[in-house]
Design an enzyme around this catalytic site. Sequence first.
Site, short mmCIF file in Angstrom:
data_model
loop_
_atom_site.label_atom_id
_atom_site.label_comp_id
_atom_site.label_asym_id
_atom_site.label_seq_id
_atom_site.Cartn_x
_atom_site.Cartn_y
_atom_site.Cartn_z
N ASN A 224 0.63 -1.14 0.01
CA ASN A 224 -0.01 0.08 -0.06
C ASN A 224 0.92 1.29 0.03
O ASN A 224 0.46 2.18 -0.70
CB ASN A 224 -1.03 0.14 1.34
CG ASN A 224 -2.02 -0.96 0.95
OD1 ASN A 224 -2.27 -1.33 0.11
ND2 ASN A 224 -2.69 -1.49 2.16
N HIS B 268 -1.94 -7.18 6.07
CA HIS B 268 -3.22 -7.07 6.79
C HIS B 268 -2.95 -7.87 8.16
O HIS B 268 -3.45 -8.86 8.45
CB HIS B 268 -4.28 -7.78 6.01
CG HIS B 268 -5.05 -7.05 5.14
ND1 HIS B 268 -6.22 -7.17 4.67
CD2 HIS B 268 -4.56 -5.59 4.61
CE1 HIS B 268 -6.65 -6.14 3.74
NE2 HIS B 268 -5.58 -5.25 3.85
N TYR C 159 -1.01 -9.34 -2.01
CA TYR C 159 -0.39 -7.93 -1.81
C TYR C 159 1.09 -8.23 -2.18
O TYR C 159 1.68 -7.26 -2.77
CB TYR C 159 -0.44 -7.63 -0.24
CG TYR C 159 -1.95 -7.21 0.16
CD1 TYR C 159 -2.48 -5.81 -0.10
CD2 TYR C 159 -2.90 -8.23 0.51
CE1 TYR C 159 -3.74 -5.51 0.16
CE2 TYR C 159 -4.28 -7.74 0.83
CZ TYR C 159 -4.72 -6.56 0.73
OH TYR C 159 -5.78 -6.26 0.83
N ARG D 175 -7.49 -13.59 0.07
CA ARG D 175 -8.78 -13.75 -0.31
C ARG D 175 -8.98 -13.68 -1.58
O ARG D 175 -10.23 -14.11 -2.12
CB ARG D 175 -9.63 -12.62 0.57
CG ARG D 175 -9.52 -11.46 0.21
CD ARG D 175 -10.31 -10.26 0.90
NE ARG D 175 -10.26 -8.84 0.13
CZ ARG D 175 -9.44 -8.03 0.22
NH1 ARG D 175 -8.10 -8.35 1.31
NH2 ARG D 175 -9.48 -7.01 -0.42
N GLU E 19 -8.29 -14.10 5.84
CA GLU E 19 -9.29 -13.08 6.06
C GLU E 19 -10.31 -13.49 4.90
O GLU E 19 -10.33 -13.76 4.08
CB GLU E 19 -8.70 -11.74 5.95
CG GLU E 19 -8.49 -11.40 4.39
CD GLU E 19 -7.69 -10.21 4.26
OE1 GLU E 19 -7.11 -9.59 5.35
OE2 GLU E 19 -7.27 -9.65 3.21
N GLU F 241 -16.44 -28.28 -1.62
CA GLU F 241 -17.18 -28.61 -0.42
C GLU F 241 -16.22 -27.63 0.48
O GLU F 241 -15.01 -28.17 0.74
CB GLU F 241 -17.48 -29.94 -0.10
CG GLU F 241 -18.15 -30.29 1.23
CD GLU F 241 -18.45 -31.63 1.80
OE1 GLU F 241 -17.83 -32.58 0.54
OE2 GLU F 241 -18.63 -31.98 2.83
N ASP G 46 -15.68 -27.49 3.59
CA ASP G 46 -15.00 -28.18 4.79
C ASP G 46 -14.40 -29.41 4.58
O ASP G 46 -14.06 -30.32 5.51
CB ASP G 46 -16.06 -28.31 5.96
CG ASP G 46 -17.72 -29.20 5.60
OD1 ASP G 46 -17.28 -30.03 4.50
OD2 ASP G 46 -18.63 -28.89 6.26
N ASP H 6 -17.59 -31.94 9.69
CA ASP H 6 -17.92 -32.30 8.60
C ASP H 6 -19.64 -31.66 8.56
O ASP H 6 -20.34 -32.44 8.86
CB ASP H 6 -18.05 -33.46 8.01
CG ASP H 6 -18.56 -33.59 6.51
OD1 ASP H 6 -18.79 -33.09 5.89
OD2 ASP H 6 -18.36 -35.08 6.16
N TYR H 7 -19.80 -30.46 8.12
CA TYR H 7 -21.26 -29.64 8.44
C TYR H 7 -21.92 -30.56 6.86
O TYR H 7 -21.28 -30.49 5.99
CB TYR H 7 -21.19 -28.33 8.18
CG TYR H 7 -20.58 -27.61 9.27
CD1 TYR H 7 -21.27 -27.43 10.45
CD2 TYR H 7 -19.12 -27.35 9.45
CE1 TYR H 7 -20.68 -26.88 11.47
CE2 TYR H 7 -18.90 -26.61 10.45
CZ TYR H 7 -19.35 -26.45 11.60
OH TYR H 7 -18.98 -25.74 12.81
CA CA Z 1 -19.38 -31.01 4.48
#
Ligand code: CA
Length: 651
Positions: free
Chosen positions: A176, A226, A235, A289, A343, A377, A379, A388-389
Amino acid sequence: MLVKTSKYLLILFTLTAVTPCLAQQPDFDTVTNRVVKTLLGKINTGKLEVSVKKNMADLHPDGTWADINYTDNAVAIWSPAGHLSRVQELAMVYAGTGSSYSGNRMLYAAIVKAMQAWNRVDPKCKNWWYNEISCPQSLGQIMLLMQSAKQLPAPLQDSLLIKMNRGDMYKQTGANKLDVALHNMYRALITRNTTLMDSAISQCFQPVELTTAAEGLMYDYSYLQHGRQLQIASYGSVFLGGEQRVAAYVRSTKWQMPAEKEVILNKFRNDVFLKAVHGKYFDFSVMGRGFTRKDSGKASAGLTPGKIKPVHNQYWIGDYTQHVTPDYLFTVRTNSTRTKRLETGNGENLYGRYMSDGATDIQRSGSEYFNIFPVWENDKVPGVTCRDYIVDRPAVNSWDQPGNTAFTGGVTDGVNGINTYTLDFDSVKAKKSWFFFGEQVICLGSGINAGVPENITTAVNQCWSRTKVIVSPAKQAYWQDSIGYYFQTGENVNYTNAIQKGTWKRINNSQSADLVSGKVFKLWIDHGKHPQNAGYAYAVLPGISAKQFESSSPFSQLQIAVNDNQQQAVFDLKTGMLQAVFYQAGTIKAGNLSVTTNSPCVLMLEKNGELFIADPSQQLISVEVIINNKNVTCRLPEKQFAGSTAKFTIK
Ligand code: CA
């Protein structure tokens, strides 16, 4: 006419001789010409002419365009920035040669009108980056382009120069700082202000140094921004590209980059940045990100590594490991109390909660993960142990999330190495280590504990499916697209090789809502519900054919000496190398070796008596090691080198 010119030249010459502030004139000319040439270098006349015609026709009498929202509230992609990029295109065609619009009077009038509108409206974004970096840079570039052909009317230019002067280059850090200093340089070139030029260039080059500050180029040559967050190709890419560009602008002038800074910049480029590229594609772990932007994983031309030599880089400050061989790239990204997790912000990376929990990027051709992220997926990030959702859980925290554990780091002998990560996130605990032996990688997990409703899984890979999957039940092994995965018997291993669907918008607000789909190979270990001291062990052999897969059995050569809550260790029966993680003081026996330490540490012992040792907690001054009754006091590196590898020879 001729006489007039001579007179003018004579006056100029006289002024040069008597006015010291004009002494830099040739250097100013050199740098300005290079900047303008670079700006014009992007020109594609044929393509631009079509849009120039349209944009001139669409320009309202008040100098605005109907399709630009001058009061836009967006923070990631901000509409008014489009006004300036459009004017810049017009300025490129006007100042360039070879177009019927070059030097066109009507075009000049349109540019002036559009710039008057900008000057009058003076749009401001909620995201400071547009106000203090993007817009001032565009304004500077437009004015430099115009000045090279026919300058904007002086009162307009003067007023725009004031609007350019936003952002404080002295207060910013890293990429920056460079970006703010860059538009100060543009302003200095437009106004021929030597004092401003001197300070702008000095601030441009200031980030090219190793720093102990929170952001910038660290002593391990990782690039953090960051907070202490890994940003090598996000960056870091802005930093590298920008510094190289400015260095080229001012080469052989009084503002030339100092030689010692050039050495540092080249080392970052060659030994770090280019090591995070395989084939034409970036390791997803170095992109911040930005990995949630379509096509961001492709490295631009000229940024691809040449001939690859084996190297193992351990970044004790950045919490990152690169294992590089001619056949593949295998990296591990972690976090600690000393660094930040990946982030989520500005509507980007909406699901990447686990991207720094021991994520392993395994690249062979390079394109294994290219643009896969909308269908992931989330997770089952390769390498990661987590809940594991049933439905992916969005990232709830945004900026500035530090890791929770301190014992994270590794050791390297330059070619082989160990990386270890103590996981304690989202109510899941585990001790995870990666042991790199040349062409083979052994991944161990222990102490997996969780009391949550979901099953706990360790993802081994989730990449594009390119071939059939070969399963060897006898060896509990799997092969897909030239990579072999070998497990210990008794582990609950699952895989799918099926179409997965998603949208870029799901993971990044600014991206397309179009449905994307593709066939994905996904391989994971299921530790079940409420695991108590569960563990895993698997070997990854990238770069093997189906035939080699059938004949290989890595665990017959690489013996798991121990994998529990206190220790993890692998012994290479062929080379006699021991790689060990001590979570507490203790003894490990393997082959005819006995190794005892008085503190937690990671170490590699090689047959020639070389000992490589590091302290992932970065707290110890020394470690006492006893190897087959021989005592060694290992004094460890300190300060900015704490956590890096120390080498000893056992006689
Ligand atoms: Ca899952």
